[in-house]
Scaffold this motif. Structure first.
Motif, PDB file in Angstrom:
ATOM      1  N   PRO A  42      44.549  52.838  32.935  1.00  0.00           N
ATOM      2  CA  PRO A  42      44.354  53.599  34.183  1.00  0.00           C
ATOM      3  C   PRO A  42      43.384  52.937  35.169  1.00  0.00           C
ATOM      4  N   MET A  43      42.595  51.955  34.715  1.00  0.00           N
ATOM      5  CA  MET A  43      41.679  51.278  35.647  1.00  0.00           C
ATOM      6  C   MET A  43      42.466  50.445  36.662  1.00  0.00           C
ATOM      7  N   PHE A  44      43.686  50.074  36.277  1.00  0.00           N
ATOM      8  CA  PHE A  44      44.485  49.184  37.130  1.00  0.00           C
ATOM      9  C   PHE A  44      45.486  49.985  37.938  1.00  0.00           C
ATOM     10  N   ASN A  45      45.704  49.536  39.165  1.00  0.00           N
ATOM     11  CA  ASN A  45      46.728  50.133  40.026  1.00  0.00           C
ATOM     12  C   ASN A  45      48.098  49.807  39.428  1.00  0.00           C
ATOM     13  N   GLN A  46      48.775  50.841  38.910  1.00  0.00           N
ATOM     14  CA  GLN A  46      50.012  50.574  38.153  1.00  0.00           C
ATOM     15  C   GLN A  46      51.153  50.103  39.051  1.00  0.00           C
ATOM     16  N   LYS A  56      49.832  38.232  39.439  1.00  0.00           N
ATOM     17  CA  LYS A  56      49.756  37.021  40.275  1.00  0.00           C
ATOM     18  C   LYS A  56      48.315  36.691  40.631  1.00  0.00           C
ATOM     19  N   ARG A  57      47.543  37.749  41.000  1.00  0.00           N
ATOM     20  CA  ARG A  57      46.152  37.504  41.407  1.00  0.00           C
ATOM     21  C   ARG A  57      45.315  37.002  40.238  1.00  0.00           C
ATOM     22  N   LEU A  58      45.542  37.587  39.069  1.00  0.00           N
ATOM     23  CA  LEU A  58      44.759  37.147  37.907  1.00  0.00           C
ATOM     24  C   LEU A  58      45.134  35.704  37.557  1.00  0.00           C
ATOM     25  N   ALA A  59      46.430  35.400  37.557  1.00  0.00           N
ATOM     26  CA  ALA A  59      46.866  34.033  37.234  1.00  0.00           C
ATOM     27  C   ALA A  59      46.248  33.049  38.224  1.00  0.00           C
ATOM     28  N   SER A  80      33.285  36.526  44.440  1.00  0.00           N
ATOM     29  CA  SER A  80      32.522  37.674  44.925  1.00  0.00           C
ATOM     30  C   SER A  80      33.452  38.858  45.227  1.00  0.00           C
ATOM     31  N   ARG A  81      34.602  38.568  45.799  1.00  0.00           N
ATOM     32  CA  ARG A  81      35.571  39.631  46.093  1.00  0.00           C
ATOM     33  C   ARG A  81      36.048  40.296  44.794  1.00  0.00           C
ATOM     34  N   ILE A  82      36.322  39.458  43.787  1.00  0.00           N
ATOM     35  CA  ILE A  82      36.785  39.998  42.494  1.00  0.00           C
ATOM     36  C   ILE A  82      35.684  40.873  41.879  1.00  0.00           C
ATOM     37  N   GLU A  83      34.441  40.384  41.958  1.00  0.00           N
ATOM     38  CA  GLU A  83      33.341  41.138  41.343  1.00  0.00           C
ATOM     39  C   GLU A  83      33.175  42.511  42.006  1.00  0.00           C
ATOM     40  N   HIS A  84      33.313  42.548  43.324  1.00  0.00           N
ATOM     41  CA  HIS A  84      33.194  43.847  44.000  1.00  0.00           C
ATOM     42  C   HIS A  84      34.342  44.774  43.607  1.00  0.00           C
ATOM     43  N   ARG A  85      35.523  44.188  43.448  1.00  0.00           N
ATOM     44  CA  ARG A  85      36.676  44.992  43.000  1.00  0.00           C
ATOM     45  C   ARG A  85      36.410  45.502  41.574  1.00  0.00           C
ATOM     46  N   HIS A  86      35.816  44.662  40.747  1.00  0.00           N
ATOM     47  CA  HIS A  86      35.496  45.077  39.372  1.00  0.00           C
ATOM     48  C   HIS A  86      34.510  46.233  39.353  1.00  0.00           C
ATOM     49  N   VAL A  87      33.484  46.139  40.186  1.00  0.00           N
ATOM     50  CA  VAL A  87      32.487  47.218  40.204  1.00  0.00           C
ATOM     51  C   VAL A  87      33.151  48.504  40.718  1.00  0.00           C
ATOM     52  N   GLU A  94      31.382  45.161  28.252  1.00  0.00           N
ATOM     53  CA  GLU A  94      32.112  45.276  26.972  1.00  0.00           C
ATOM     54  C   GLU A  94      33.625  45.089  27.139  1.00  0.00           C
ATOM     55  N   HIS A  95      34.123  45.142  28.385  1.00  0.00           N
ATOM     56  CA  HIS A  95      35.560  44.908  28.597  1.00  0.00           C
ATOM     57  C   HIS A  95      35.913  43.412  28.498  1.00  0.00           C
ATOM     58  N   TYR A  96      34.927  42.561  28.770  1.00  0.00           N
ATOM     59  CA  TYR A  96      35.245  41.120  28.868  1.00  0.00           C
ATOM     60  C   TYR A  96      35.799  40.503  27.580  1.00  0.00           C
ATOM     61  N   ILE A  98      37.563  41.924  25.375  1.00  0.00           N
ATOM     62  CA  ILE A  98      38.937  42.429  25.185  1.00  0.00           C
ATOM     63  C   ILE A  98      39.891  41.599  26.037  1.00  0.00           C
ATOM     64  N   VAL A  99      39.541  41.450  27.326  1.00  0.00           N
ATOM     65  CA  VAL A  99      40.375  40.645  28.223  1.00  0.00           C
ATOM     66  C   VAL A  99      40.483  39.211  27.689  1.00  0.00           C
ATOM     67  N   GLY A 100      39.360  38.650  27.225  1.00  0.00           N
ATOM     68  CA  GLY A 100      39.341  37.275  26.717  1.00  0.00           C
ATOM     69  C   GLY A 100      40.291  37.106  25.537  1.00  0.00           C
TER      70      GLY A 100
HETATM   71  C1  HEM Z   1      36.933  36.156  33.769  1.00  0.00           C
HETATM   72  C2  HEM Z   1      37.606  37.275  33.711  1.00  0.00           C
HETATM   73  C3  HEM Z   1      38.349  37.921  34.848  1.00  0.00           C
HETATM   74  C4  HEM Z   1      38.977  37.378  35.945  1.00  0.00           C
HETATM   75  C5  HEM Z   1      39.113  35.915  36.324  1.00  0.00           C
HETATM   76  C6  HEM Z   1      39.506  38.489  36.709  1.00  0.00           C
HETATM   77  C7  HEM Z   1      40.221  38.362  37.886  1.00  0.00           C
HETATM   78  C8  HEM Z   1      40.593  39.416  38.702  1.00  0.00           C
HETATM   79  C9  HEM Z   1      41.246  39.296  39.990  1.00  0.00           C
HETATM   80  C10 HEM Z   1      41.643  37.990  40.654  1.00  0.00           C
HETATM   81  C11 HEM Z   1      41.415  40.538  40.486  1.00  0.00           C
HETATM   82  C12 HEM Z   1      42.058  40.910  41.841  1.00  0.00           C
HETATM   83  C13 HEM Z   1      40.966  41.114  42.868  1.00  0.00           C
HETATM   84  C14 HEM Z   1      41.531  41.487  44.209  1.00  0.00           C
HETATM   85  O1  HEM Z   1      42.105  42.572  44.331  1.00  0.00           O
HETATM   86  O2  HEM Z   1      41.421  40.686  45.118  1.00  0.00           O
HETATM   87  C15 HEM Z   1      40.875  41.462  39.517  1.00  0.00           C
HETATM   88  C16 HEM Z   1      40.886  42.818  39.660  1.00  0.00           C
HETATM   89  C17 HEM Z   1      40.648  43.692  38.619  1.00  0.00           C
HETATM   90  N1  HEM Z   1      40.174  43.357  37.365  1.00  0.00           N
HETATM   91 FE1  HEM Z   1      39.667  41.526  36.745  1.00  0.00          FE
HETATM   92  N2  HEM Z   1      39.208  39.659  36.075  1.00  0.00           N
HETATM   93  C18 HEM Z   1      38.511  39.352  34.938  1.00  0.00           C
HETATM   94  C19 HEM Z   1      38.021  40.258  34.016  1.00  0.00           C
HETATM   95  C20 HEM Z   1      38.301  41.599  34.013  1.00  0.00           C
HETATM   96  C21 HEM Z   1      37.918  42.530  32.975  1.00  0.00           C
HETATM   97  C22 HEM Z   1      37.095  42.188  31.734  1.00  0.00           C
HETATM   98  C23 HEM Z   1      38.403  43.744  33.324  1.00  0.00           C
HETATM   99  C24 HEM Z   1      38.256  45.016  32.508  1.00  0.00           C
HETATM  100  C25 HEM Z   1      39.226  45.776  32.132  1.00  0.00           C
HETATM  101  C26 HEM Z   1      39.080  43.585  34.598  1.00  0.00           C
HETATM  102  C27 HEM Z   1      39.670  44.601  35.319  1.00  0.00           C
HETATM  103  C28 HEM Z   1      40.085  44.499  36.624  1.00  0.00           C
HETATM  104  C29 HEM Z   1      40.519  45.649  37.421  1.00  0.00           C
HETATM  105  C30 HEM Z   1      40.578  47.115  36.941  1.00  0.00           C
HETATM  106  C31 HEM Z   1      40.861  45.140  38.675  1.00  0.00           C
HETATM  107  C32 HEM Z   1      41.407  45.926  39.878  1.00  0.00           C
HETATM  108  C33 HEM Z   1      42.891  46.037  39.660  1.00  0.00           C
HETATM  109  C34 HEM Z   1      43.610  46.867  40.688  1.00  0.00           C
HETATM  110  O3  HEM Z   1      43.179  46.949  41.829  1.00  0.00           O
HETATM  111  O4  HEM Z   1      44.634  47.422  40.278  1.00  0.00           O
HETATM  112  N3  HEM Z   1      39.001  42.270  34.980  1.00  0.00           N
HETATM  113  N4  HEM Z   1      40.380  40.757  38.441  1.00  0.00           N
END
Ligand code: HEM
Length: 158
Positions: A42-46, A56-59, A80-87, A94-96, A98-100
């Motif tokens: 549920p943390m992610f926009n489905q 695509k963004r994560l890749a 920085s943009r990703i970190e703000h989205r994470h916060v 503790e999520h890191y 799991i993702v790793g």
């Molecule tokens: C080194 C590790 C990680 C990388 C490189 C990464 C990368 C990214 C990127 C590129 C985005 C998209 C940002 C944007 O909207 O512009 C994102 C969003 C996000 N990430 Fe990560 N991430 C990492 C770790 C994690 C972890 C540990 C979590 C925990 C569950 C997480 C959860 C999320 C969530 C919830 C979003 C927002 C998704 C959405 O808007 O639907 N990420 N991350």
């Protein structure tokens, strides 16, 4: 453990193959992670999951990182943009792991025989380094937000 020079080269050597299969890796990764940890989904926009935008963004982020291990400063604004989205979505340290775990499994599966133990170990170290950097920055953003909230509460109490 810090990333050694030869490990940087190993990680970089996988960039072309990972670029070719980048989206497949992240699709496998999300499917497995959500199956094992439904509480995270549920943390992610489905909608973004379904239309492939988030994979695509994560890749793209992972590959940009792997290709720039010696020049992380170039990634500053993007990270920085990703970190703000994470916060904003309440990602915690503790999520890191799991993702790793699921990211490495997906890399292993998609690279097949090319994923030697040395390559996977190098990727594990590289991921942990990025995770530590991001966790540190995200902690500072959370702390700043809490400070601002306390100040607002103080103003409201006056
Ligand atoms: C080194 C590790 C990680 C990388 C490189 C990464 C990368 C990214 C990127 C590129 C985005 C998209 C940002 C944007 O909207 O512009 C994102 C969003 C996000 N990430 Fe990560 N991430 C990492 C770790 C994690 C972890 C540990 C979590 C925990 C569950 C997480 C959860 C999320 C969530 C919830 C979003 C927002 C998704 C959405 O808007 O639907 N990420 N991350």
């Amino acid at each position: 453990m810090t990333l050694l020079d030869h490990q940087k080269l190993l990680v970089k050597s996988t960039v072309p193959a990972l670029t070719k299969h980048g989206e497949e890796i992240t699709r496998v990764f999300y499917q497995r992670m959500f199956a094992a940890h439904p509480e995270i989904a549920p943390m992610f926009n489905q909608d973004d999951q379904k239309n492939g935008e988030q994979p695509k963004r994560l890749a793209a982020a992972i590959l940009a990182y792997a290709g720039n291990l010696d020049r992380l400063d170039l990634l500053g604004p993007a990270v920085s943009r990703i970190e703000h989205r994470h916060v904003a979505t309440k990602v915690r340290p503790e999520h890191y792991p799991i993702v790793g775990k699921y990211l490495l499994e997906a890399i292993k599966e998609v690279l097949g025989d090319a994923a030697t133990p040395e390559i996977l170990e190098a990727w594990g170290v590289a991921y942990n380094e990025l995770a530590q950097i991001m966790i540190g920055h995200e902690a500072a953003i959370y702390a700043q937000q809490e400070k601002e909230q306390e100040q607002e509460e103080e103003v409201a109490a006056v």
